[in-house]
Design a protein around this motif. Sequence first.
Motif, mmCIF file in Angstrom:
data_model
loop_
_atom_site.group_PDB
_atom_site.id
_atom_site.type_symbol
_atom_site.label_atom_id
_atom_site.label_comp_id
_atom_site.label_asym_id
_atom_site.label_seq_id
_atom_site.Cartn_x
_atom_site.Cartn_y
_atom_site.Cartn_z
ATOM 1 N N PRO A 116 6.169 6.780 -14.807
ATOM 2 C CA PRO A 116 7.171 6.202 -15.708
ATOM 3 C C PRO A 116 6.746 6.324 -17.171
ATOM 4 O O PRO A 116 5.551 6.454 -17.477
ATOM 5 C CB PRO A 116 7.224 4.729 -15.278
ATOM 6 C CG PRO A 116 6.690 4.713 -13.878
ATOM 7 C CD PRO A 116 5.656 5.801 -13.846
ATOM 8 N N ALA A 117 7.714 6.261 -18.049
ATOM 9 C CA ALA A 117 7.428 6.421 -19.479
ATOM 10 C C ALA A 117 6.428 5.387 -19.989
ATOM 11 O O ALA A 117 5.625 5.670 -20.878
ATOM 12 C CB ALA A 117 8.730 6.342 -20.278
ATOM 13 N N ASP A 118 6.482 4.168 -19.426
ATOM 14 C CA ASP A 118 5.555 3.118 -19.865
ATOM 15 C C ASP A 118 4.306 3.056 -18.992
ATOM 16 O O ASP A 118 3.541 2.095 -19.075
ATOM 17 C CB ASP A 118 6.255 1.757 -19.886
ATOM 18 C CG ASP A 118 6.692 1.284 -18.494
ATOM 19 O OD1 ASP A 118 6.600 2.093 -17.544
ATOM 20 O OD2 ASP A 118 7.106 0.122 -18.362
ATOM 21 N N HIS A 119 4.134 4.075 -18.128
ATOM 22 C CA HIS A 119 2.964 4.174 -17.249
ATOM 23 C C HIS A 119 2.891 3.048 -16.223
ATOM 24 O O HIS A 119 1.835 2.834 -15.630
ATOM 25 C CB HIS A 119 1.659 4.188 -18.069
ATOM 26 C CG HIS A 119 1.505 5.374 -18.949
ATOM 27 N ND1 HIS A 119 0.963 6.573 -18.514
ATOM 28 C CD2 HIS A 119 1.843 5.575 -20.253
ATOM 29 C CE1 HIS A 119 0.969 7.446 -19.508
ATOM 30 N NE2 HIS A 119 1.501 6.872 -20.561
ATOM 31 N N THR A 120 3.992 2.345 -15.987
ATOM 32 C CA THR A 120 3.952 1.206 -15.074
ATOM 33 C C THR A 120 4.978 1.349 -13.955
ATOM 34 O O THR A 120 6.170 1.507 -14.224
ATOM 35 C CB THR A 120 4.212 -0.121 -15.819
ATOM 36 O OG1 THR A 120 3.349 -0.210 -16.949
ATOM 37 C CG2 THR A 120 3.962 -1.309 -14.902
ATOM 38 N N ARG A 121 4.508 1.266 -12.726
ATOM 39 C CA ARG A 121 5.378 1.281 -11.552
ATOM 40 C C ARG A 121 5.461 -0.152 -11.020
ATOM 41 O O ARG A 121 4.478 -0.695 -10.512
ATOM 42 C CB ARG A 121 4.796 2.221 -10.487
ATOM 43 C CG ARG A 121 5.566 2.256 -9.174
ATOM 44 C CD ARG A 121 4.861 3.171 -8.168
ATOM 45 N NE ARG A 121 5.469 3.105 -6.860
ATOM 46 C CZ ARG A 121 6.525 3.816 -6.483
ATOM 47 N NH1 ARG A 121 7.073 4.656 -7.341
ATOM 48 N NH2 ARG A 121 7.031 3.699 -5.272
ATOM 49 N N TYR A 122 6.622 -0.768 -11.179
ATOM 50 C CA TYR A 122 6.809 -2.145 -10.730
ATOM 51 C C TYR A 122 7.276 -2.154 -9.279
ATOM 52 O O TYR A 122 8.215 -1.447 -8.916
ATOM 53 C CB TYR A 122 7.832 -2.870 -11.606
ATOM 54 C CG TYR A 122 7.382 -3.058 -13.030
ATOM 55 C CD1 TYR A 122 6.405 -3.994 -13.348
ATOM 56 C CD2 TYR A 122 7.920 -2.291 -14.056
ATOM 57 C CE1 TYR A 122 5.979 -4.171 -14.664
ATOM 58 C CE2 TYR A 122 7.510 -2.454 -15.372
ATOM 59 C CZ TYR A 122 6.540 -3.398 -15.671
ATOM 60 O OH TYR A 122 6.113 -3.560 -16.959
ATOM 61 N N ALA B 157 0.832 -1.207 0.000
ATOM 62 C CA ALA B 157 0.000 0.000 0.000
ATOM 63 C C ALA B 157 0.865 1.254 0.000
ATOM 64 O O ALA B 157 0.491 2.274 -0.596
ATOM 65 C CB ALA B 157 -0.937 0.004 1.204
ATOM 66 N N ALA B 158 2.021 1.191 0.638
ATOM 67 C CA ALA B 158 2.935 2.331 0.628
ATOM 68 C C ALA B 158 3.373 2.651 -0.791
ATOM 69 O O ALA B 158 3.466 3.821 -1.197
ATOM 70 C CB ALA B 158 4.152 2.039 1.511
ATOM 71 N N GLU B 159 3.630 1.613 -1.582
ATOM 72 C CA GLU B 159 4.030 1.818 -2.980
ATOM 73 C C GLU B 159 2.866 2.360 -3.815
ATOM 74 O O GLU B 159 3.064 3.183 -4.708
ATOM 75 C CB GLU B 159 4.543 0.507 -3.574
ATOM 76 C CG GLU B 159 5.757 -0.072 -2.872
ATOM 77 C CD GLU B 159 6.990 0.798 -3.014
ATOM 78 O OE1 GLU B 159 7.081 1.560 -3.999
ATOM 79 O OE2 GLU B 159 7.876 0.723 -2.135
#
Length: 253
Positions: free
Chosen positions: A238-244, A226-228
Amino acid sequence: MTNPLSPGSLAGKRALITGSSRGIGAQTATYVAEAGASVVVNYRSKAPRADKLVSSLTASGATAIAVGADLTDPASVTAMFERVREEFGGLDLLFLNASGGMEQGMAEDYAMQLNRDAQVNALTTALPLLAPGSRIVFVTSHQAHFIETVETMPEYEQVARSKRAGEDALRELIPTIEAAGVEFVVVSGDMIEGTITATLLERSNPGALATRKEAAGKLYDVAGFAAEVALAAVEPVPADHTRYVGDISSFTG
């Protein structure tokens, strides 16, 4: 866990978190409220649990309301966002956290209804309430995000494919979202210890969590993941719209 958001960093912001009466959604709502945002706690049927969370947040000085809505019911979703308009005048943050599909006694296509169709409807219904500079955060799993290239457990495959279909459908809306001046980011994480999904998987496939934990090296708990999710509200998209979140090497080779 310490709130990853700085005190006051979301002052003046208005946030709605779907499926936030418990688990990741509830913890995300807590972090966001503690950072100064006014929060809408959405729930499907557990009003007492949502009300308890709201009471806790308001007792700490936050502004929060609980609004029930079944995301698979368009009329219910429309009523929820109308309530948001009346109470807050609009939104700055929309966390699309609610998901499911492993529940017993639901329609055969329930996973697709909730994880794809309802996500698209919630976003498009909310978009007029989102001013330029607002952000939409969609929460998913590595098992769903990478399902086209990496197999997952049979018990989770239907959910994974429906969540990937939902992500794809939302990504198709990015030009419309960005034309409105709104940002969009996907947060993808591994299996999360302590969630209802992990519990149901473990029930149907004993040892599944331990096996995944061994392969991943580490699994986040509810508070950590949840913190992330909360950080996705403030960190650059991010450029690819994805936060891993966490290690993805076992999915990418």
